[in-house]
Design a protein around this motif. Structure first.
Motif, PDB file in Angstrom:
ATOM      1  N   ARG A   1       3.560  16.650 -10.040  1.00 55.88           N
ATOM      2  CA  ARG A   1       3.357  14.936  -8.999  1.00 55.88           C
ATOM      3  C   ARG A   1       4.180  15.009  -8.300  1.00 55.88           C
ATOM      4  NH1 ARG A   1       5.075  10.200  -8.592  1.00 55.88           N
ATOM      5  NH2 ARG A   1       3.476   8.707  -8.112  1.00 55.88           N
ATOM      6  N   ALA A   2       2.807  14.535  -7.445  1.00 58.33           N
ATOM      7  CA  ALA A   2       4.042  13.980  -5.762  1.00 58.33           C
ATOM      8  C   ALA A   2       2.944  12.570  -5.740  1.00 58.33           C
ATOM      9  CB  ALA A   2       4.652  15.032  -4.961  1.00 58.33           C
ATOM     10  N   PRO A   3       3.737  11.767  -5.221  1.00 59.67           N
ATOM     11  CA  PRO A   3       3.055  10.266  -4.823  1.00 59.67           C
ATOM     12  C   PRO A   3       1.495  10.535  -3.192  1.00 59.67           C
ATOM     13  CG  PRO A   3       5.061   9.626  -3.864  1.00 59.67           C
ATOM     14  CD  PRO A   3       5.378  11.363  -4.916  1.00 59.67           C
ATOM     15  N   GLY A   4       2.456  12.008  -2.894  1.00 63.86           N
ATOM     16  CA  GLY A   4       1.700  12.337  -1.464  1.00 63.86           C
ATOM     17  C   GLY A   4       1.252  13.335  -0.987  1.00 63.86           C
ATOM     18  N   PRO A   5       0.555  13.751   0.172  1.00 61.35           N
ATOM     19  CA  PRO A   5       0.408  15.435  -0.077  1.00 61.35           C
ATOM     20  C   PRO A   5       0.673  16.186   1.031  1.00 61.35           C
ATOM     21  CG  PRO A   5      -1.128  13.797   1.571  1.00 61.35           C
ATOM     22  CD  PRO A   5      -0.008  12.912   0.069  1.00 61.35           C
ATOM     23  N   THR A   6       1.843  15.408   1.425  1.00 61.46           N
ATOM     24  CA  THR A   6       3.497  16.716   2.370  1.00 61.46           C
ATOM     25  C   THR A   6       4.461  16.961   0.664  1.00 61.46           C
ATOM     26  OG1 THR A   6       2.935  15.363   4.059  1.00 61.46           O
ATOM     27  CG2 THR A   6       4.841  16.570   3.870  1.00 61.46           C
ATOM     28  N   MET A   7       4.563  16.179  -0.191  1.00 58.21           N
ATOM     29  CA  MET A   7       4.836  16.162  -0.822  1.00 58.21           C
ATOM     30  C   MET A   7       4.897  17.455  -2.038  1.00 58.21           C
ATOM     31  SD  MET A   7       7.762  13.312  -2.422  1.00 58.21           S
ATOM     32  CE  MET A   7       6.365  11.258  -1.213  1.00 58.21           C
ATOM     33  N   LEU A   8       3.036  17.333  -1.903  1.00 60.03           N
ATOM     34  CA  LEU A   8       2.172  18.035  -2.768  1.00 60.03           C
ATOM     35  C   LEU A   8       2.490  19.414  -2.125  1.00 60.03           C
ATOM     36  CD1 LEU A   8      -0.622  16.056  -3.658  1.00 60.03           C
ATOM     37  CD2 LEU A   8       1.309  16.959  -4.817  1.00 60.03           C
ATOM     38  N   SER A   9       2.492  19.207  -1.002  1.00 58.04           N
ATOM     39  CA  SER A   9       2.699  21.252  -0.332  1.00 58.04           C
ATOM     40  C   SER A   9       3.681  21.390  -0.226  1.00 58.04           C
ATOM     41  CB  SER A   9       2.396  20.685   1.687  1.00 58.04           C
ATOM     42  OG  SER A   9       2.701  21.596   2.041  1.00 58.04           O
TER      43      SER A   9
ATOM     44  N   VAL B   1       0.878  -1.468   0.078  1.00 60.07           N
ATOM     45  CA  VAL B   1       0.249   0.358  -0.142  1.00 60.07           C
ATOM     46  C   VAL B   1       0.600   1.133  -0.032  1.00 60.07           C
ATOM     47  CG1 VAL B   1      -1.700   1.292   1.571  1.00 60.07           C
ATOM     48  CG2 VAL B   1      -1.743  -0.964   0.811  1.00 60.07           C
ATOM     49  N   ILE B   2       0.465   2.012  -0.809  1.00 59.49           N
ATOM     50  CA  ILE B   2       1.494   3.505  -1.151  1.00 59.49           C
ATOM     51  C   ILE B   2       0.332   4.469   0.279  1.00 59.49           C
ATOM     52  CG2 ILE B   2       2.027   5.583  -1.936  1.00 59.49           C
ATOM     53  CD1 ILE B   2       3.601   2.515  -2.348  1.00 59.49           C
ATOM     54  N   PRO B   3       0.496   4.961   1.528  1.00 64.64           N
ATOM     55  CA  PRO B   3      -0.296   5.390   1.716  1.00 64.64           C
ATOM     56  C   PRO B   3      -1.176   6.908   1.394  1.00 64.64           C
ATOM     57  CG  PRO B   3       0.743   4.671   3.474  1.00 64.64           C
ATOM     58  CD  PRO B   3       1.791   4.589   1.957  1.00 64.64           C
TER      59      PRO B   3
ATOM     60  N   GLY C   1      12.596  14.428   0.166  1.00 55.75           N
ATOM     61  CA  GLY C   1      11.232  13.722   0.461  1.00 55.75           C
ATOM     62  C   GLY C   1      11.290  11.971  -0.152  1.00 55.75           C
ATOM     63  N   ALA C   2      10.554  11.381   0.750  1.00 58.40           N
ATOM     64  CA  ALA C   2      10.597   9.301   0.682  1.00 58.40           C
ATOM     65  C   ALA C   2       9.146   9.694   0.346  1.00 58.40           C
ATOM     66  CB  ALA C   2      11.673   8.735   1.371  1.00 58.40           C
ATOM     67  N   THR C   3       8.648   8.242  -0.049  1.00 60.30           N
ATOM     68  CA  THR C   3       7.488   8.045  -0.535  1.00 60.30           C
ATOM     69  C   THR C   3       7.494   6.972   0.418  1.00 60.30           C
ATOM     70  OG1 THR C   3       7.678   8.546  -2.738  1.00 60.30           O
ATOM     71  CG2 THR C   3       5.703   6.934  -1.793  1.00 60.30           C
ATOM     72  N   PRO C   4       6.489   7.191   1.926  1.00 59.10           N
ATOM     73  CA  PRO C   4       6.147   6.035   2.991  1.00 59.10           C
ATOM     74  C   PRO C   4       5.194   5.104   1.942  1.00 59.10           C
ATOM     75  CG  PRO C   4       4.668   8.212   3.129  1.00 59.10           C
ATOM     76  CD  PRO C   4       5.086   8.382   1.952  1.00 59.10           C
ATOM     77  N   MET C   5       5.784   4.081   2.628  1.00 60.73           N
ATOM     78  CA  MET C   5       4.764   2.567   2.251  1.00 60.73           C
ATOM     79  C   MET C   5       4.705   1.273   3.297  1.00 60.73           C
ATOM     80  SD  MET C   5       7.319   1.556  -1.184  1.00 60.73           S
ATOM     81  CE  MET C   5       8.274   2.886  -1.485  1.00 60.73           C
ATOM     82  N   LEU C   6       3.533   1.217   3.270  1.00 64.91           N
ATOM     83  CA  LEU C   6       2.889  -0.339   3.897  1.00 64.91           C
ATOM     84  C   LEU C   6       2.749  -1.542   3.180  1.00 64.91           C
ATOM     85  CD1 LEU C   6      -0.368   1.974   6.018  1.00 64.91           C
ATOM     86  CD2 LEU C   6       2.811   0.784   6.510  1.00 64.91           C
ATOM     87  N   ILE C   7       3.338  -2.923   4.662  1.00 63.11           N
ATOM     88  CA  ILE C   7       2.679  -3.743   3.282  1.00 63.11           C
ATOM     89  C   ILE C   7       1.764  -4.124   4.880  1.00 63.11           C
ATOM     90  CG2 ILE C   7       2.781  -6.000   3.600  1.00 63.11           C
ATOM     91  CD1 ILE C   7       4.307  -4.493   1.086  1.00 63.11           C
TER      92      ILE C   7
END
Length: 334
Positions: free
Chosen positions: A167-175, A89-91, A230-236
């Motif tokens: 484009r960015a994969p998360g809201p913080t990077m979009l900020s 999952v990419i949060p 910034g890194a992309t947080p991920m989950l399993i």
């Protein structure tokens, strides 16, 4: 006597048959193609290791390439609905959930996938990641290698981004993109980045070399700014009810290869692949890479400082989370 022997043989055969079919099969969903690095070299070997440690009680079947759901944004729901038992999952694709982990998206925070992934799991063990994190059995909490900036036009200074669609994969990077005077564009998942650039929908993206290779961005981007933006947080994640229903032996097999052990496996492999993907991608595509000197890097750090300030101010317990991750990264890096 002959009848008894036959009956005993039949009973043994039934027992062997039952033992052979006793393994619980878990469905593991990945949005990546089966030959992509994370799925092929991290997730699949992990599944094999867990199965081998379960004394025949578990089988983990991989469903790569979006077999159960094509979009990265679907993966969490697949687990919640029981379509998949486990998923990558990419949060950032589900804003409003797992928001505490978006601290890893802050510019100049994460030095590597290995250090960042270990530190992120430590944050969870310290009880600093709560809420949605508690709704699942967490196999791993990880981050990518730090994202640089892949663009069509050359970018050197922060002012060069003014007015560009990024484009960015998360809201913080979009900020962070907004802080740089560019136009933040969300909702574009990894598999659609190259097409979005070629169609002119975006001028570039925060990303790293592994993703550039996996999603064939090398054919459309021409420049890469090598800064830890910034890194992309991920989950399993695993369906908690499914995990709770497993035998103690099966749970032990999963636990053995989860948590800190998974972070270590993931981080080392991810970093190594990024370095290799960089060489392969640059050899195959005319991408110019800019590695800023200390003075230029300071310009970027100063321009992006507001992203960190805003994140802390707008996140519950933000300062404590930021300070704890800073310390955790320092601890695991020493």
């Amino acid at each position: 006597m002959k009848f008894k022997k036959l009956a005993l043989a039949g009973a043994m055969a039934i027992g062997l048959c039952s033992a052979a079919t006793a393994a619980e099969t878990l469905r593991f969903s990945s949005f990546e193609p089966p030959v992509a690095h994370v799925t092929k070299n991290i997730l699949t070997p992990w599944a094999e290791d867990v199965a081998a440690a379960s004394d025949g009680e578990l089988e983990i079947q991989m469903f790569p390439g979006g077999t159960l759901g094509r979009s990265p944004a679907q993966q969490l729901k697949l687990v919640e609905d029981g379509v998949a038992d486990i998923a990558w999952v990419i949060p950032g694709y589900t804003p409003g959930r797992f928001d505490q982990g978006s601290v890893s998206e802050l510019p100049f925070m994460i030095p590597s996938s290995a250090a960042g992934s270990a530190a992120m799991w430590s944050m969870y063990e310290q009880g600093l990641f709560t809420g949605d994190y508690d709704k699942f059995k967490l196999i791993g909490i990880m981050v990518s290698a730090p994202n640089g900036l892949a663009t069509i036009a050359p970018i050197r200074e922060p002012g060069d981004l003014n007015g560009l669609n990024l484009r960015a994969p998360g809201p913080t990077m979009l900020s962070a993109i907004d802080a740089l005077g560019a136009v933040p564009v969300g909702g574009i998942t990894g598999p659609t980045i190259a097409e979005s650039i070629s169609r002119g929908l975006i001028d570039g993206t925060f990303t790293q070399w592994g993703a550039i290779e996996t999603f064939r961005m090398g054919e459309v981007v021409k420049n890469y700014l090598a800064l830890p933006l910034g890194a992309t947080p991920m989950l399993i994640v695993m369906n908690k009810a499914k995990y709770d229903g497993l035998s103690d032996t099966a749970k032990a097999a999963l636990d053995k290869f989860s948590g800190a052990a998974f972070s270590e496996r993931f981080g080392k492999s991810f970093d190594a692949n990024v370095a290799e993907a960089r060489e392969r991608t640059r050899a195959a595509n005319p991408i110019a890479e800019l590695v800023p000197d200390e003075a230029l890097a300071r310009q970027w750090r100063d321009a992006l400082a507001v992203a960190t300030t805003d994140w802390i101010a707008n996140t519950e317990n933000g300062q404590a989370i930021y300070d704890a991750l800073t310390k955790s990264i320092a601890d695991v890096s020493n």
